[in-house]
Scaffold this motif. Structure first.
Motif, PDB file in Angstrom:
ATOM      1  N   LEU A  34       0.831  -1.208   0.000  1.00 22.29           N
ATOM      2  CA  LEU A  34       0.000   0.000   0.000  1.00 22.29           C
ATOM      3  C   LEU A  34       0.863   1.255   0.000  1.00 22.29           C
ATOM      4  N   ARG A  35       1.967   1.220   0.722  1.00 18.82           N
ATOM      5  CA  ARG A  35       2.847   2.388   0.762  1.00 18.82           C
ATOM      6  C   ARG A  35       3.560   2.598  -0.570  1.00 18.82           C
ATOM      7  N   GLU A  36       3.913   1.519  -1.212  1.00 20.42           N
ATOM      8  CA  GLU A  36       4.658   1.619  -2.467  1.00 20.42           C
ATOM      9  C   GLU A  36       3.759   1.935  -3.657  1.00 20.42           C
ATOM     10  N   ARG A  37       2.602   1.259  -3.741  1.00 23.21           N
ATOM     11  CA  ARG A  37       1.744   1.362  -4.932  1.00 23.21           C
ATOM     12  C   ARG A  37       0.542   2.282  -4.750  1.00 23.21           C
ATOM     13  N   GLY A  38       0.196   2.617  -3.508  1.00 24.52           N
ATOM     14  CA  GLY A  38      -0.982   3.433  -3.275  1.00 24.52           C
ATOM     15  C   GLY A  38      -2.187   2.578  -2.919  1.00 24.52           C
ATOM     16  N   PRO A  39      -3.376   3.197  -2.807  1.00 24.75           N
ATOM     17  CA  PRO A  39      -4.579   2.491  -2.353  1.00 24.75           C
ATOM     18  C   PRO A  39      -4.905   1.259  -3.190  1.00 24.75           C
ATOM     19  N   ALA A  40      -5.500   0.269  -2.521  1.00 22.70           N
ATOM     20  CA  ALA A  40      -5.859  -0.983  -3.194  1.00 22.70           C
ATOM     21  C   ALA A  40      -7.001  -1.648  -2.450  1.00 22.70           C
ATOM     22  N   THR A  41      -7.668  -2.557  -3.137  1.00 25.34           N
ATOM     23  CA  THR A  41      -8.714  -3.373  -2.524  1.00 25.34           C
ATOM     24  C   THR A  41      -8.118  -4.714  -2.104  1.00 25.34           C
ATOM     25  N   ALA A  42      -8.905  -5.482  -1.357  1.00 25.54           N
ATOM     26  CA  ALA A  42      -8.455  -6.817  -0.972  1.00 25.54           C
ATOM     27  C   ALA A  42      -8.182  -7.674  -2.198  1.00 25.54           C
ATOM     28  N   THR A  43      -8.983  -7.502  -3.232  1.00 25.16           N
ATOM     29  CA  THR A  43      -8.784  -8.274  -4.466  1.00 25.16           C
ATOM     30  C   THR A  43      -7.453  -7.925  -5.112  1.00 25.16           C
ATOM     31  N   HIS A  44      -7.127  -6.621  -5.170  1.00 20.83           N
ATOM     32  CA  HIS A  44      -5.839  -6.201  -5.736  1.00 20.83           C
ATOM     33  C   HIS A  44      -4.680  -6.779  -4.933  1.00 20.83           C
ATOM     34  N   VAL A  45      -4.790  -6.686  -3.609  1.00 18.00           N
ATOM     35  CA  VAL A  45      -3.727  -7.190  -2.739  1.00 18.00           C
ATOM     36  C   VAL A  45      -3.569  -8.697  -2.931  1.00 18.00           C
ATOM     37  N   ALA A  46      -4.685  -9.410  -2.981  1.00 18.39           N
ATOM     38  CA  ALA A  46      -4.645 -10.866  -3.156  1.00 18.39           C
ATOM     39  C   ALA A  46      -3.982 -11.236  -4.475  1.00 18.39           C
ATOM     40  N   ASP A  47      -4.352 -10.537  -5.554  1.00 15.66           N
ATOM     41  CA  ASP A  47      -3.764 -10.829  -6.869  1.00 15.66           C
ATOM     42  C   ASP A  47      -2.263 -10.559  -6.879  1.00 15.66           C
ATOM     43  N   GLU A  48      -1.868  -9.450  -6.258  1.00 11.58           N
ATOM     44  CA  GLU A  48      -0.459  -9.057  -6.262  1.00 11.58           C
ATOM     45  C   GLU A  48       0.401 -10.028  -5.454  1.00 11.58           C
ATOM     46  N   LEU A  49      -0.135 -10.494  -4.335  1.00 13.43           N
ATOM     47  CA  LEU A  49       0.649 -11.339  -3.438  1.00 13.43           C
ATOM     48  C   LEU A  49       0.377 -12.825  -3.607  1.00 13.43           C
ATOM     49  N   GLY A  50      -0.591 -13.175  -4.454  1.00 11.21           N
ATOM     50  CA  GLY A  50      -0.891 -14.582  -4.683  1.00 11.21           C
ATOM     51  C   GLY A  50      -1.509 -15.271  -3.481  1.00 11.21           C
ATOM     52  N   ILE A  51      -2.407 -14.546  -2.795  1.00  9.89           N
ATOM     53  CA  ILE A  51      -3.076 -15.126  -1.631  1.00  9.89           C
ATOM     54  C   ILE A  51      -4.584 -15.082  -1.849  1.00  9.89           C
ATOM     55  N   ASN A  52      -5.310 -15.740  -0.974  1.00 12.95           N
ATOM     56  CA  ASN A  52      -6.763 -15.776  -1.040  1.00 12.95           C
ATOM     57  C   ASN A  52      -7.341 -14.396  -0.707  1.00 12.95           C
ATOM     58  N   PRO A  53      -8.356 -13.914  -1.465  1.00 14.25           N
ATOM     59  CA  PRO A  53      -8.953 -12.606  -1.155  1.00 14.25           C
ATOM     60  C   PRO A  53      -9.488 -12.510   0.279  1.00 14.25           C
ATOM     61  N   GLY A  54      -9.998 -13.607   0.807  1.00 15.27           N
ATOM     62  CA  GLY A  54     -10.463 -13.605   2.185  1.00 15.27           C
ATOM     63  C   GLY A  54      -9.322 -13.352   3.163  1.00 15.27           C
ATOM     64  N   ALA A  55      -8.163 -13.960   2.888  1.00 11.17           N
ATOM     65  CA  ALA A  55      -6.993 -13.736   3.745  1.00 11.17           C
ATOM     66  C   ALA A  55      -6.518 -12.292   3.620  1.00 11.17           C
ATOM     67  N   ALA A  56      -6.527 -11.767   2.396  1.00 12.03           N
ATOM     68  CA  ALA A  56      -6.123 -10.371   2.188  1.00 12.03           C
ATOM     69  C   ALA A  56      -7.047  -9.437   2.956  1.00 12.03           C
TER      70      ALA A  56
END
Length: 200
Positions: A34-56
């Protein structure tokens, strides 16, 4: 706006509750994203990190509960929440911490080291692809010094002063910049500074 665009007053000294939240490598990684790329949703975070959206989503809520991130106002819908970092940088100095913060800070420091090692591993895989100017500018140094804890603290503070000078420079961001991670690691050679009964 990314967190790196925030002024120095947006740095935060981590209290015990925030240290507990961040004593988890994945949460540190989400916060860094979030600090590097700016605002994001759980879906964006999950896609970027390869984790489950629920975990994100869970880790984002934990970061928010710790006062480290907040919802982006006027963005998203009821089903899609956007999150942003509240602070430019998190600060934890064991030298000025309370006894409780020092105990919690050990787990946080371990998580920071694990995230830094993972980031370095990912950067190493990209070295063959780097443009020539960035390859010449990068530094991967490893120096074995003989220091006391006081020497190490003094050297760390001097290095941080240099980093702060580049981070807080006035005049805006020059053309051609890219986010650059500067990792500072100074630690006793493994196995050399543990108390005699630590391995028992």
């Amino acid at each position: 706006m990314t967190a790196s665009d925030l002024p120095p007053r947006h740095d935060v000294e981590l209290g015990t509750a925030a240290l507990r939240v961040l004593a988890h490598p994945l949460r540190l990684t989400v916060l860094a994203l979030l600090r590097e790329r700016g605002p994001a949703t759980a879906t964006h975070v999950a896609d970027e990190l390869g984790i489950n959206p629920g975990a994100a989503s869970y880790h984002l809520r934990r970061l928010a509960a710790g006062g480290l991130i907040e919802e982006e106002p006027d963005r998203g819908t009821g089903r899609e929440r956007w999150w942003r970092s509240v602070h430019r940088q998190s600060v934890h100095d064991p030298a000025t911490a309370t006894a409780e913060q020092c105990d919690t800070g050990r787990a946080y420091t371990q998580a920071v080291a694990e995230v830094a090692a993972d980031r370095l591993h990912r950067a190493a895989r990209e070295v063959p692809l780097l443009p020539e100017d960035w390859l010449r500018a990068t530094a991967y140094g490893d120096f074995l010094l003989r220091l006391t804890p006081e020497d190490t603290s003094r050297m760390r503070d001097e290095i941080f002063e240099v980093i702060t000078r580049y981070r807080d420079r006035s005049g805006g961001v020059p053309e051609g910049t890219s986010p650059v991670f500067v990792q500072v690691q100074a630690f006793p050679a493994p196995g050399t500074a543990l108390p005699p009964d630590a391995g028992a």
